[in-house]
Design an enzyme around this catalytic site. Sequence first.
Site, short mmCIF file in Angstrom:
data_model
loop_
_atom_site.label_atom_id
_atom_site.label_comp_id
_atom_site.label_asym_id
_atom_site.label_seq_id
_atom_site.Cartn_x
_atom_site.Cartn_y
_atom_site.Cartn_z
N ASN A 184 -10.31 -3.07 1.88
CA ASN A 184 -9.94 -3.04 0.47
C ASN A 184 -11.17 -2.76 -0.38
O ASN A 184 -12.28 -2.64 0.14
CB ASN A 184 -9.32 -4.38 0.03
CG ASN A 184 -7.90 -4.57 0.52
OD1 ASN A 184 -7.12 -3.62 0.57
ND2 ASN A 184 -7.55 -5.79 0.88
N TYR A 209 0.11 -4.30 11.42
CA TYR A 209 -0.07 -2.92 10.96
C TYR A 209 0.57 -1.93 11.91
O TYR A 209 1.33 -1.04 11.50
CB TYR A 209 -1.56 -2.61 10.78
CG TYR A 209 -2.08 -3.01 9.42
CD1 TYR A 209 -2.09 -4.35 9.03
CD2 TYR A 209 -2.58 -2.07 8.54
CE1 TYR A 209 -2.56 -4.73 7.80
CE2 TYR A 209 -3.06 -2.44 7.30
CZ TYR A 209 -3.05 -3.76 6.92
OH TYR A 209 -3.52 -4.13 5.69
N HIS A 249 0.83 -1.22 0.00
CA HIS A 249 0.00 0.00 0.00
C HIS A 249 0.86 1.27 0.00
O HIS A 249 0.50 2.28 0.61
CB HIS A 249 -0.95 0.01 1.19
CG HIS A 249 -1.94 -1.12 1.20
ND1 HIS A 249 -3.12 -1.07 0.49
CD2 HIS A 249 -1.91 -2.32 1.79
CE1 HIS A 249 -3.78 -2.20 0.66
NE2 HIS A 249 -3.06 -2.99 1.44
#
Length: 485
Positions: free
Chosen positions: A127, A337, A54
């Site tokens: 997404n 993350y 990303h």
Amino acid sequence: MSKRVLTTESGAPVADNQNSATAGVGGPILLQDQHLLEKLARFNRERIPERVVHARGSGAYGYFEVTDDVTAYTKANFLGEVGKRTETFIRFSTVADSLGGADAVRDPRGFALKFYTEEGNYDLVGNNTPVFFIKDPIKFPDFIHSQKRDPFTGKQEADNVWDFWAHAPEATHQITWLMGDRGIPASYRHMNGYGSHTYQWTNEAGEAFFVKYHFKTNQGIRSLSADQAAELVGKDANSHQTDLLQAIERGVNPSWTLYVQVMPAAEAAEYRFNPFDLTKVWPHGDYPLQRVGRLVLDRNPENVFAEVEQAAFSPNNFVPGIGPSPDKMLQGRLFAYADAHRYRLGVNHTLLPVNAPKATTAQNYGRDGFMATRNGSRHDKNYEPNSYQGPAQTDLALSAPLAIHGWTGTHEAPAHTKDDDFFQAGELYRLMSEDEKKRLVANIAGGLSQVSREDVIEKNLAHFAAADADYGKRVAEAVRALRED
């Protein structure tokens, strides 16, 4: 109006910003030129590590407004009243390419949304597809390595891409999404967003529900063919960034309607397939969409680096009434993350304006580390419990507890009565029109025909055939035709 004085970073005025200090006219540069050294040293450090995935993204601010009562399912404050608005920040992105990649490429799109709620920030990291390629996070680094640049050739290789997929039959559903018409959105405004994972909602009575999020674009779905995308990339590699920026600047504020599917927690164990499997969707006939509210984007960031590249989203940022499910991919991302941001931005990245809470104040005992700006005063203790009225726990769980049983160890996902890697891919294929099927087959064959190993090709063809006999037959014929040319 007098000009502001240019200074060094320590605040001293700069006498000359056009010429370096030298030993005489035309002589070598002097080490004592602090302004020159400071500028060059800062320039060398202007870039931070880009995201591994990303990396290429765009962002915007906006708000989320509740339009329907969902308090029967969740006690989350920001969803607690029809008409309530919460400030948001969203980051759209491509997944596989680097920061300098093009926007109009065949790739899933990130749809990461931060709600600045009164109970803390809630991050929904999703997404533009409702499913993903794998169902266990231990395979994620391998999957991404297969899609990224090859260590030897320095470019994406069809051999690597399709070899991994040949060994991941559960990817067939997502491949069918990716290679279909929605694989290249025309813009970020013209695509849906999905939470993809299964999450838990808990109401005031302590009842638990599992939910899936669906953000339906109010601009309508628009996508590009491979040829249209190639032409657009040649004209403007930043096409999606350009579109989003200009739309908001001229007051055409994009919006999405949020729906959720709601499954009572007690039904999960007996559902016909694993409801926590990221490679599967819940049929709407089983769990219909229920409207929640609308997301509107109405303000562009003032600085892309500060507000888009430094934006940090983590699915473990929950608020009371919302929590995780046993989805193994989600469980892995709860760690990965936040850890990625600690690496990229430092342990104090949560203090950056784009990441800090806006509707409340963070109060904890985090101290020190690089760029610490909130270490407290002489009266603030850095431990808990204490006798100095420092912040204390609430004893109120954010979400309902998950029942756990069984032996520790590495286990395959639990098998439900109709668990299958291929059925939903076949269902998606059979929903397509004849023209959509032709384009899907052509897109798959274009990549698979470049693979050098016949066994890898055959393994992938077997997956498509298992999803639908016609699907497999058409892909095999198209691949054969391209390889014979």
